[in-house]
Design a protein around this motif. Structure first.
Motif, PDB file in Angstrom:
ATOM      1  N   MET A 203       0.839  -1.190   0.000  1.00 63.80           N
ATOM      2  CA  MET A 203       0.000   0.000   0.000  1.00 63.80           C
ATOM      3  C   MET A 203       0.878   1.245   0.000  1.00 63.80           C
ATOM      4  O   MET A 203       1.861   1.324   0.710  1.00 63.80           O
ATOM      5  N   ARG A 204       0.500   2.228  -0.817  1.00 65.09           N
ATOM      6  CA  ARG A 204       1.269   3.466  -0.885  1.00 65.09           C
ATOM      7  C   ARG A 204       1.057   4.294   0.380  1.00 65.09           C
ATOM      8  O   ARG A 204      -0.068   4.414   0.866  1.00 65.09           O
ATOM      9  N   PRO A 205       2.126   4.876   0.928  1.00 66.95           N
ATOM     10  CA  PRO A 205       1.941   5.744   2.096  1.00 66.95           C
ATOM     11  C   PRO A 205       1.204   7.020   1.699  1.00 66.95           C
ATOM     12  O   PRO A 205       1.434   7.585   0.622  1.00 66.95           O
ATOM     13  N   ALA A 206       0.330   7.480   2.567  1.00 67.79           N
ATOM     14  CA  ALA A 206      -0.371   8.744   2.354  1.00 67.79           C
ATOM     15  C   ALA A 206       0.502   9.875   2.896  1.00 67.79           C
ATOM     16  O   ALA A 206       1.022   9.786   4.010  1.00 67.79           O
ATOM     17  N   VAL A 207       0.651  10.929   2.108  1.00 64.56           N
ATOM     18  CA  VAL A 207       1.494  12.041   2.521  1.00 64.56           C
ATOM     19  C   VAL A 207       0.712  13.347   2.435  1.00 64.56           C
ATOM     20  O   VAL A 207      -0.207  13.500   1.634  1.00 64.56           O
ATOM     21  N   ALA A 208       1.097  14.276   3.292  1.00 69.01           N
ATOM     22  CA  ALA A 208       0.612  15.650   3.212  1.00 69.01           C
ATOM     23  C   ALA A 208       1.797  16.515   2.840  1.00 69.01           C
ATOM     24  O   ALA A 208       2.846  16.452   3.499  1.00 69.01           O
ATOM     25  N   VAL A 209       1.686  17.292   1.784  1.00 65.71           N
ATOM     26  CA  VAL A 209       2.772  18.148   1.307  1.00 65.71           C
ATOM     27  C   VAL A 209       2.528  19.567   1.800  1.00 65.71           C
ATOM     28  O   VAL A 209       1.452  20.135   1.575  1.00 65.71           O
ATOM     29  N   VAL A 210       3.516  20.131   2.489  1.00 67.17           N
ATOM     30  CA  VAL A 210       3.432  21.513   2.968  1.00 67.17           C
ATOM     31  C   VAL A 210       4.557  22.299   2.313  1.00 67.17           C
ATOM     32  O   VAL A 210       5.727  22.165   2.687  1.00 67.17           O
ATOM     33  N   ASP A 211       4.205  23.099   1.315  1.00 68.97           N
ATOM     34  CA  ASP A 211       5.197  23.841   0.537  1.00 68.97           C
ATOM     35  C   ASP A 211       4.508  25.041  -0.081  1.00 68.97           C
ATOM     36  O   ASP A 211       3.395  24.918  -0.594  1.00 68.97           O
TER      37      ASP A 211
ATOM     38  N   PRO B  34       4.744   8.349  -8.049  1.00 66.58           N
ATOM     39  CA  PRO B  34       3.569   7.471  -8.014  1.00 66.58           C
ATOM     40  C   PRO B  34       3.529   6.532  -6.816  1.00 66.58           C
ATOM     41  O   PRO B  34       2.480   5.955  -6.516  1.00 66.58           O
ATOM     42  N   GLY B  35       4.648   6.388  -6.105  1.00 64.68           N
ATOM     43  CA  GLY B  35       4.664   5.532  -4.928  1.00 64.68           C
ATOM     44  C   GLY B  35       4.055   6.189  -3.703  1.00 64.68           C
ATOM     45  O   GLY B  35       3.952   5.553  -2.653  1.00 64.68           O
ATOM     46  N   LEU B  36       3.646   7.456  -3.843  1.00 63.18           N
ATOM     47  CA  LEU B  36       3.037   8.194  -2.739  1.00 63.18           C
ATOM     48  C   LEU B  36       1.594   8.534  -3.090  1.00 63.18           C
ATOM     49  O   LEU B  36       1.273   8.839  -4.235  1.00 63.18           O
ATOM     50  N   GLU B  37       0.745   8.527  -2.086  1.00 61.84           N
ATOM     51  CA  GLU B  37      -0.636   8.979  -2.249  1.00 61.84           C
ATOM     52  C   GLU B  37      -0.779  10.306  -1.519  1.00 61.84           C
ATOM     53  O   GLU B  37      -0.639  10.377  -0.300  1.00 61.84           O
ATOM     54  N   VAL B  38      -1.033  11.369  -2.269  1.00 66.86           N
ATOM     55  CA  VAL B  38      -1.109  12.698  -1.675  1.00 66.86           C
ATOM     56  C   VAL B  38      -2.484  12.895  -1.044  1.00 66.86           C
ATOM     57  O   VAL B  38      -3.500  12.981  -1.735  1.00 66.86           O
ATOM     58  N   ALA B  39      -2.508  12.975   0.275  1.00 64.90           N
ATOM     59  CA  ALA B  39      -3.758  13.162   1.007  1.00 64.90           C
ATOM     60  C   ALA B  39      -4.123  14.636   1.111  1.00 64.90           C
ATOM     61  O   ALA B  39      -5.301  14.990   1.243  1.00 64.90           O
ATOM     62  N   ALA B  40      -3.117  15.506   1.079  1.00 62.08           N
ATOM     63  CA  ALA B  40      -3.341  16.947   1.148  1.00 62.08           C
ATOM     64  C   ALA B  40      -2.099  17.650   0.640  1.00 62.08           C
ATOM     65  O   ALA B  40      -0.986  17.145   0.781  1.00 62.08           O
ATOM     66  N   ALA B  41      -2.295  18.823   0.032  1.00 61.61           N
ATOM     67  CA  ALA B  41      -1.185  19.650  -0.422  1.00 61.61           C
ATOM     68  C   ALA B  41      -1.524  21.088  -0.057  1.00 61.61           C
ATOM     69  O   ALA B  41      -2.451  21.673  -0.631  1.00 61.61           O
ATOM     70  N   VAL B  42      -0.816  21.655   0.905  1.00 66.97           N
ATOM     71  CA  VAL B  42      -1.152  22.968   1.447  1.00 66.97           C
ATOM     72  C   VAL B  42       0.091  23.853   1.469  1.00 66.97           C
ATOM     73  O   VAL B  42       1.219  23.366   1.380  1.00 66.97           O
ATOM     74  N   SER B  43      -0.130  25.154   1.614  1.00 69.08           N
ATOM     75  CA  SER B  43       0.987  26.100   1.551  1.00 69.08           C
ATOM     76  C   SER B  43       1.557  26.460   2.905  1.00 69.08           C
ATOM     77  O   SER B  43       2.658  27.017   2.977  1.00 69.08           O
ATOM     78  N   THR B  44       0.831  26.180   3.998  1.00 71.81           N
ATOM     79  CA  THR B  44       1.321  26.523   5.330  1.00 71.81           C
ATOM     80  C   THR B  44       1.030  25.400   6.315  1.00 71.81           C
ATOM     81  O   THR B  44       0.096  24.611   6.121  1.00 71.81           O
ATOM     82  N   VAL B  45       1.829  25.365   7.378  1.00 71.23           N
ATOM     83  CA  VAL B  45       1.590  24.377   8.418  1.00 71.23           C
ATOM     84  C   VAL B  45       0.314  24.701   9.190  1.00 71.23           C
ATOM     85  O   VAL B  45      -0.340  23.806   9.733  1.00 71.23           O
ATOM     86  N   GLU B  46      -0.076  25.991   9.218  1.00 68.48           N
ATOM     87  CA  GLU B  46      -1.329  26.362   9.864  1.00 68.48           C
ATOM     88  C   GLU B  46      -2.517  25.695   9.181  1.00 68.48           C
ATOM     89  O   GLU B  46      -3.444  25.221   9.848  1.00 68.48           O
ATOM     90  N   GLU B  47      -2.486  25.644   7.850  1.00 70.35           N
ATOM     91  CA  GLU B  47      -3.571  24.987   7.131  1.00 70.35           C
ATOM     92  C   GLU B  47      -3.557  23.484   7.381  1.00 70.35           C
ATOM     93  O   GLU B  47      -4.606  22.853   7.512  1.00 70.35           O
ATOM     94  N   LEU B  48      -2.360  22.909   7.463  1.00 73.73           N
ATOM     95  CA  LEU B  48      -2.246  21.487   7.784  1.00 73.73           C
ATOM     96  C   LEU B  48      -2.887  21.194   9.139  1.00 73.73           C
ATOM     97  O   LEU B  48      -3.672  20.250   9.282  1.00 73.73           O
ATOM     98  N   VAL B  49      -2.534  22.005  10.137  1.00 69.29           N
ATOM     99  CA  VAL B  49      -3.055  21.792  11.487  1.00 69.29           C
ATOM    100  C   VAL B  49      -4.568  21.981  11.517  1.00 69.29           C
ATOM    101  O   VAL B  49      -5.287  21.255  12.209  1.00 69.29           O
ATOM    102  N   ARG B  50      -5.075  22.928  10.760  1.00 64.89           N
ATOM    103  CA  ARG B  50      -6.510  23.175  10.735  1.00 64.89           C
ATOM    104  C   ARG B  50      -7.265  22.022  10.080  1.00 64.89           C
ATOM    105  O   ARG B  50      -8.308  21.580  10.574  1.00 64.89           O
ATOM    106  N   ARG B  51      -6.713  21.487   8.981  1.00 61.84           N
ATOM    107  CA  ARG B  51      -7.410  20.435   8.240  1.00 61.84           C
ATOM    108  C   ARG B  51      -7.194  19.049   8.837  1.00 61.84           C
ATOM    109  O   ARG B  51      -8.039  18.176   8.715  1.00 61.84           O
ATOM    110  N   ARG B  52      -6.024  18.814   9.427  1.00 59.16           N
ATOM    111  CA  ARG B  52      -5.674  17.528  10.025  1.00 59.16           C
ATOM    112  C   ARG B  52      -5.956  16.340   9.090  1.00 59.16           C
ATOM    113  O   ARG B  52      -6.685  15.413   9.445  1.00 59.16           O
ATOM    114  N   PRO B  53      -5.387  16.313   7.884  1.00 61.00           N
ATOM    115  CA  PRO B  53      -5.610  15.168   7.002  1.00 61.00           C
ATOM    116  C   PRO B  53      -4.958  13.907   7.561  1.00 61.00           C
ATOM    117  O   PRO B  53      -3.937  13.985   8.266  1.00 61.00           O
ATOM    118  N   ALA B  54      -5.536  12.760   7.281  1.00 60.10           N
ATOM    119  CA  ALA B  54      -4.910  11.494   7.669  1.00 60.10           C
ATOM    120  C   ALA B  54      -3.710  11.259   6.758  1.00 60.10           C
ATOM    121  O   ALA B  54      -3.852  11.194   5.539  1.00 60.10           O
TER     122      ALA B  54
END
Length: 229
Positions: A1-9, A23-43
């Motif tokens: 199973m491909r690991p799910a990743v969140a990209v913060v850039d 292709p070996g990664l499954e992008v669960a979220a792609a956001v521009s700030t860590v604040e958005e990551l913390v707010r959304r809390r993607p798995a």
């Protein structure tokens, strides 16, 4: 199973290309700030985090560097720094702050993908420059909880020897050596987080205070900590 990743850039190119080029990664979220990551809390199994996330003049409250690493790890994420940063003490400080690995943006895409998968699975990825710092700290007894075999392995890797070359020296298989290295990097990473700037300065012959602006001594490290030096 491909690991799910969140990209913060903060680069749209990076955010949009990771899923296409790795292709070996499954992008669960792609956001521009860590604040958005913390707010959304993607798995996600891994957060791929750039150190330099925003123009401080336009977004002065955006967490970057050590503060961003701690914000992500504080939410329970494994973090792999993805950056063009090359200064060895800055990279070591990222590991001391809780990052599970550091991957250079200069690496070929396929190699970067392999390293992200390794960190997502629980591994620790250290740049050669950081391995060199740790080898000196071990040699000068600042880090002591290592066996003689582990010290030999670290010494070989710090000198740029390949797994095959070190395995031949130690009379073990390359696959066995890779297992040793996984355990060793985890141990070294944990030890690095317990060291103070003063201990590192003393072991490496640095002037007192040289690391105070770089090292993550407090959770409230300034957002522009990397600008020193």
């Amino acid at each position: 199973m491909r690991p799910a990743v969140a990209v913060v850039d903060d680069s749209p190119l990076i955010r949009e290309s990771v899923g296409l080029l790795m292709p070996g990664l499954e992008v669960a979220a792609a956001v521009s700030t860590v604040e958005e990551l913390v707010r959304r809390r993607p798995a996600a199994d891994l957060v791929i985090l750039d150190l330099h996330l925003a123009n401080l003049e336009q977004q002065p409250d955006v967490r970057q560097g050590i503060a961003a690493i701690r914000a992500a790890t504080g939410c329970g994420y494994r973090v792999c720094v993805y950056s063009q940063e090359e200064r060895r003490f800055v990279l070591a400080a990222c590991l001391a702050a809780g990052a599970g690995g550091i991957v250079s943006k200069a690496l070929p895409t396929r190699r970067a993908e392999e390293l992200f998968v390794e960190v997502a699975a629980g591994g620790t990825v250290m740049p050669q420059a950081v391995v060199g710092i740790l080898e000196v700290l071990v040699r000068r007894d600042c880090i002591t909880l290592l066996s003689e075999r582990q010290r030999q392995l670290l010494r070989g890797r710090a000198r740029g020897l390949s797994y095959a070359q070190v395995a031949k020296q130690l009379f073990v298989s390359e696959s066995t050596l890779r297992g040793y290295w996984l355990e060793l990097t985890r141990s070294l990473s944990d030890s690095l987080r317990d060291l103070t700037p003063a201990e590192i300065e003393h072991a490496l012959g640095l002037a007192p205070g040289d690391l105070l602006e770089l090292w993550p001594a407090e959770p409230t490290a300034p957002k522009d900590w990397w600008r020193t030096g």
